[in-house]
Design a protein around this motif. Sequence first.
Motif: not given
Length: 309
Positions: A95-98, A111-114, A122-123, A131-132
Amino acid sequence: MSVKFHLPDFWSHGPLNLALIDMIKSNPEYFYDGVEIASVYGCFPPAVWNGGRNINGYASEDVIKKVLDEFNSRGIPCRFTFTNPHLTEEHMSDKFCNRLLELADNGLNEAIVNTQVVEDHIRKNYPKYKITSSTCKQIRDMDKLIAELEKDYILVVLDYNWNNNMEALAQIPEKYRSRLEVLVCPYCFPNCQRRGEHYSFLGKQQIERSTINAFQGMGGMQLNVQQEKPFLCEAINKNFLETTEFSTHVTPDTLYNKYVPLGYEQFKIEGRTIHPLNVIESYVYYMVKPEYKDMVRLKLGLSVFQPRM
């Protein structure tokens, strides 16, 4: 010529970064030509998706909104470091991240993603986000790097071991160079064999901390937590000037006179959990003309350490 810097961190170094952003606008003569701030990267605690460095505490929604507004009102994107390597589909319901993504979903923030699971989430659910691709992927192969650049990322952050390998960097097609972000001042030892292990350690630690900090931040009782074992590495205790001796350190002369003429224009400064004096020193080192270094160093120091009346 445009020289874009990505700064650490809107949470731990918020006032410092705002002071720098405002100073570039009010006193451009202090800075090298073309210097601009392209983003500030980091995350709010207790985001379980956060990776790369740990964050503690609990940011209330009011505080999050205020911080986002401070940067966004200046035209500066906040880039969430959603790079925890241990995330699963189950974590995507956090919930927090969303809620963070909802609050910052204005087309400016990034946003940076791994991991693929975070990127897909996210997409699908927050398509406005640029997105990075994270340096945490540790891409060391040229073919894999080119393949990464062919994907739909606004930027790809280079593994720091490419630094100063001008022969290899000159082989990258020119059309991709403006989308490569160079981590110019890595604190890790060159060719560190434990870097992936460290990211993994921090990711697991962030999941543990997020559960505890979220519980306490929402009014839960204080929990008794066993003392965490630190990740032991000599590089962790180095200051900024000591890291300038690394072969992977990019000097200002190399940045402006080699990288920029080749078409590279995106540069990342490390320092999310580093003492602000080290961060200030890196800003002065890379962005400020010699005759103004002392003035800028003092002004930025006062922005952090001057008592609030």
